[in-house]
Motif scaffolding. Structure first.
Motif, PDB file in Angstrom:
ATOM      1  N   HIS A  38       0.819  -1.207   0.000  1.00 34.97           N
ATOM      2  CA  HIS A  38       0.000   0.000   0.000  1.00 34.97           C
ATOM      3  C   HIS A  38       0.855   1.260   0.000  1.00 34.97           C
ATOM      4  O   HIS A  38       0.484   2.277  -0.604  1.00 34.97           O
ATOM      5  CB  HIS A  38      -0.926  -0.005   1.219  1.00 34.97           C
ATOM      6  CG  HIS A  38      -1.824  -1.205   1.276  1.00 34.97           C
ATOM      7  ND1 HIS A  38      -2.784  -1.461   0.335  1.00 34.97           N
ATOM      8  CD2 HIS A  38      -1.895  -2.229   2.175  1.00 34.97           C
ATOM      9  CE1 HIS A  38      -3.433  -2.578   0.637  1.00 34.97           C
ATOM     10  NE2 HIS A  38      -2.895  -3.074   1.747  1.00 34.97           N
ATOM     11  N   ASN A  39       1.985   1.225   0.703  1.00 31.76           N
ATOM     12  CA  ASN A  39       2.865   2.402   0.728  1.00 31.76           C
ATOM     13  C   ASN A  39       3.287   2.793  -0.680  1.00 31.76           C
ATOM     14  O   ASN A  39       3.269   3.974  -1.056  1.00 31.76           O
ATOM     15  CB  ASN A  39       4.134   2.113   1.546  1.00 31.76           C
ATOM     16  CG  ASN A  39       3.866   1.873   3.014  1.00 31.76           C
ATOM     17  OD1 ASN A  39       2.740   2.004   3.476  1.00 31.76           O
ATOM     18  ND2 ASN A  39       4.906   1.514   3.739  1.00 31.76           N
ATOM     19  N   SER A  40       3.697   1.796  -1.443  1.00 25.16           N
ATOM     20  CA  SER A  40       4.190   2.057  -2.798  1.00 25.16           C
ATOM     21  C   SER A  40       3.084   2.632  -3.674  1.00 25.16           C
ATOM     22  O   SER A  40       3.300   3.602  -4.420  1.00 25.16           O
ATOM     23  CB  SER A  40       4.710   0.758  -3.418  1.00 25.16           C
ATOM     24  OG  SER A  40       5.647   0.138  -2.577  1.00 25.16           O
ATOM     25  N   ARG A  41       1.880   2.063  -3.578  1.00 25.18           N
ATOM     26  CA  ARG A  41       0.776   2.550  -4.399  1.00 25.18           C
ATOM     27  C   ARG A  41       0.397   3.981  -4.009  1.00 25.18           C
ATOM     28  O   ARG A  41       0.143   4.820  -4.870  1.00 25.18           O
ATOM     29  CB  ARG A  41      -0.424   1.628  -4.258  1.00 25.18           C
ATOM     30  CG  ARG A  41      -1.556   1.976  -5.221  1.00 25.18           C
ATOM     31  CD  ARG A  41      -2.817   1.220  -4.915  1.00 25.18           C
ATOM     32  NE  ARG A  41      -2.571  -0.219  -4.878  1.00 25.18           N
ATOM     33  CZ  ARG A  41      -3.140  -1.029  -4.003  1.00 25.18           C
ATOM     34  NH1 ARG A  41      -3.960  -0.564  -3.076  1.00 25.18           N
ATOM     35  NH2 ARG A  41      -2.883  -2.326  -4.051  1.00 25.18           N
ATOM     36  N   ALA A  42       0.375   4.266  -2.709  1.00 24.44           N
ATOM     37  CA  ALA A  42       0.040   5.616  -2.261  1.00 24.44           C
ATOM     38  C   ALA A  42       1.063   6.635  -2.764  1.00 24.44           C
ATOM     39  O   ALA A  42       0.699   7.747  -3.167  1.00 24.44           O
ATOM     40  CB  ALA A  42      -0.040   5.656  -0.733  1.00 24.44           C
ATOM     41  N   ALA A  43       2.328   6.243  -2.751  1.00 23.38           N
ATOM     42  CA  ALA A  43       3.371   7.149  -3.246  1.00 23.38           C
ATOM     43  C   ALA A  43       3.177   7.424  -4.733  1.00 23.38           C
ATOM     44  O   ALA A  43       3.292   8.576  -5.188  1.00 23.38           O
ATOM     45  CB  ALA A  43       4.746   6.543  -2.992  1.00 23.38           C
ATOM     46  N   LEU A  44       2.870   6.385  -5.505  1.00 22.79           N
ATOM     47  CA  LEU A  44       2.676   6.561  -6.943  1.00 22.79           C
ATOM     48  C   LEU A  44       1.462   7.438  -7.237  1.00 22.79           C
ATOM     49  O   LEU A  44       1.517   8.305  -8.118  1.00 22.79           O
ATOM     50  CB  LEU A  44       2.518   5.202  -7.623  1.00 22.79           C
ATOM     51  CG  LEU A  44       3.817   4.421  -7.835  1.00 22.79           C
ATOM     52  CD1 LEU A  44       3.518   2.985  -8.226  1.00 22.79           C
ATOM     53  CD2 LEU A  44       4.673   5.092  -8.912  1.00 22.79           C
ATOM     54  N   ILE A  45       0.382   7.235  -6.515  1.00 24.94           N
ATOM     55  CA  ILE A  45      -0.804   8.057  -6.739  1.00 24.94           C
ATOM     56  C   ILE A  45      -0.507   9.518  -6.441  1.00 24.94           C
ATOM     57  O   ILE A  45      -0.849  10.425  -7.220  1.00 24.94           O
ATOM     58  CB  ILE A  45      -1.980   7.548  -5.875  1.00 24.94           C
ATOM     59  CG1 ILE A  45      -2.458   6.183  -6.381  1.00 24.94           C
ATOM     60  CG2 ILE A  45      -3.131   8.545  -5.871  1.00 24.94           C
ATOM     61  CD1 ILE A  45      -3.475   5.517  -5.483  1.00 24.94           C
ATOM     62  N   THR A  46       0.139   9.768  -5.316  1.00 28.48           N
ATOM     63  CA  THR A  46       0.390  11.151  -4.896  1.00 28.48           C
ATOM     64  C   THR A  46       1.385  11.847  -5.815  1.00 28.48           C
ATOM     65  O   THR A  46       1.158  12.981  -6.263  1.00 28.48           O
ATOM     66  CB  THR A  46       0.909  11.171  -3.445  1.00 28.48           C
ATOM     67  OG1 THR A  46       0.019  10.420  -2.621  1.00 28.48           O
ATOM     68  CG2 THR A  46       0.998  12.594  -2.938  1.00 28.48           C
ATOM     69  N   ARG A  47       2.486  11.168  -6.107  1.00 34.97           N
ATOM     70  CA  ARG A  47       3.477  11.782  -6.991  1.00 34.97           C
ATOM     71  C   ARG A  47       2.978  11.798  -8.439  1.00 34.97           C
ATOM     72  O   ARG A  47       3.351  12.661  -9.230  1.00 34.97           O
ATOM     73  CB  ARG A  47       4.813  11.047  -6.886  1.00 34.97           C
ATOM     74  CG  ARG A  47       5.483  11.128  -5.519  1.00 34.97           C
ATOM     75  CD  ARG A  47       5.537  12.550  -4.979  1.00 34.97           C
ATOM     76  NE  ARG A  47       6.252  13.445  -5.904  1.00 34.97           N
ATOM     77  CZ  ARG A  47       6.221  14.772  -5.825  1.00 34.97           C
ATOM     78  NH1 ARG A  47       5.474  15.377  -4.906  1.00 34.97           N
ATOM     79  NH2 ARG A  47       6.913  15.499  -6.681  1.00 34.97           N
ATOM     80  N   GLY A  48       2.132  10.826  -8.793  1.00 36.60           N
ATOM     81  CA  GLY A  48       1.515  10.875 -10.111  1.00 36.60           C
ATOM     82  C   GLY A  48       0.633  12.094 -10.268  1.00 36.60           C
ATOM     83  O   GLY A  48       0.611  12.735 -11.315  1.00 36.60           O
ATOM     84  N   LEU A  49      -0.121  12.422  -9.219  1.00 29.39           N
ATOM     85  CA  LEU A  49      -0.958  13.627  -9.265  1.00 29.39           C
ATOM     86  C   LEU A  49      -0.098  14.874  -9.437  1.00 29.39           C
ATOM     87  O   LEU A  49      -0.486  15.809 -10.152  1.00 29.39           O
ATOM     88  CB  LEU A  49      -1.793  13.731  -7.992  1.00 29.39           C
ATOM     89  CG  LEU A  49      -2.772  14.905  -7.955  1.00 29.39           C
ATOM     90  CD1 LEU A  49      -3.821  14.779  -9.050  1.00 29.39           C
ATOM     91  CD2 LEU A  49      -3.438  15.004  -6.581  1.00 29.39           C
TER      92      LEU A  49
END
Length: 343
Positions: free
Chosen positions: A211-222
């Motif tokens: 989940h940490n990795s996915r949250a980082a990708l979503i946030t930095r993707g935004l």
């Protein structure tokens, strides 16, 4: 021109779902179907067995393979074919579209080669004078859930407030809530680029990260989506809404996401050609990734996630190398002035 008839151009899952939303309100809809045999089956069985099986198409929706007939007389034409064929299809349709009709783009992508957003493609494909008569519909909306009648909220961008309210009223019902704004560029940028980030999120999941990795990708993707959108003239606030963060979260986490699924299978080691060959529907992010990277370079915008996804898709990196490259980048400040992004 009929004050009631609407044309939906494209009978994939999303086009069929939008036609279903309108049809269940009693709106007369001509739904253009690319495959002639599918058009016949849909008319007979009231079901799109290829792209949206198990969902009944309401009686006011008329499937047809005749493109010109579908758009003729419609006061609204919804363009919802895959993004890379929008220009071809709408150029064919252009001569039959009423001069005072509104065109709503619901396709999500960036055209390869021209690097145009969909409203720009439509402006070039349609006769002069249509630039001010184009709106964009986007947001967190899996087609299957929309067709099933699950509560959904989306954004509709239109630069004419009165027309925006009419279009809002057209699409809205008790299960499909439409919010209006005037930022077409922002809505389309969010809709196109969330698919690229979803590929990254799927790759991360396929590699077994959490989940940490996915949250980082979503946030930095935004952050990447916002940087490019602002460079193109979008309102930064748009990316905090349904067409930005809302659609990004859905596409990066939902099991129905085609782009996340492609990324997941890439992360698990499957070749891209085999993945795409096994899919009937289009995963828009695969082609949008390269166009997004080119557009970002043209605008002088840094998009490391999109760059990495594109390199993985092109075979220049394997997925695990892509993660190492992203995590090994030089340290940065998290926030920056949107008007003057970092070099």
């Amino acid at each position: 021109m009929s004050a009631e008839k609407v044309a939906v151009v494209g009978a994939g899952a999303w086009g069929t779902a939008l036609a279903t939303v309108l049809g269940r309100k009693g709106v007369a809809v001509d739904l253009w179907v690319y495959e002639p045999d599918l058009a016949e089956r849909m008319a007979e069985t009231r079901e799109n067995d290829l792209y949206l099986p198990g969902r009944r198409i309401p009686d006011p929706v008329r499937p047809t393979h005749d493109l010109e007939e579908a758009v003729a007389g419609a006061w609204v034409v919804v363009s919802v074919t895959p993004s890379q064929v929008v220009r071809q299809v709408m150029t064919r349709a252009a001569g039959a579209i009423e001069a005072d009709a509104w065109v709503v783009t619901a396709s999500k992508g960036i055209e390869m080669g021209s690097l145009r957003l969909m409203h720009e493609v439509l402006t070039e494909a349609l006769p002069p004078g249509f630039e001010g008569r184009i709106a964009a519909l986007s947001g967190p909306s899996f087609a299957a859930e929309v067709a099933q009648g699950m509560p959904t909220a989306v954004s509709l961008a239109c630069r004419d407030p009165r027309a925006g309210r009419r279009l809002q009223e057209l699409f809205s019902d008790s299960r499909f809530r439409v919010y209006t704004l005037d930022d077409i560029v922002g809505v389309e940028t969010g809709g196109a680029l969330k698919n690229v980030v979803a590929l990254a999120a799927g790759i991360s999941d396929g590699l077994g990260f959490g989940h940490n990795s996915r949250a980082a990708l979503i946030t930095r993707g935004l952050a990447e989506i916002s940087r490019l959108g602002v460079a193109l003239g979008a309102d930064p606030l748009t990316f905090l809404g349904l067409a930005g963060m809302g659609d990004l979260v859905l596409t990066c986490t939902g099991g129905l996401s085609r782009n996340r699924t492609v990324g997941l299978r890439l992360g698990q080691g499957e070749p891209l050609e085999e993945i795409l060959g096994s899919m009937r529907a289009v995963a828009e992010g695969v082609k949008t990734a390269g166009a997004a990277v080119e557009l970002a370079r043209k605008q002088g915008v840094e998009m490391p996630i999109a760059e990495t996804v594109w390199d993985v898709l092109e075979g220049r990196l394997d997925p695990r190398q892509g993660v190492e490259r992203l995590m090994g980048r030089p340290a940065k400040r998290e926030f920056w002035d949107l008007e003057t992004p970092p070099a």
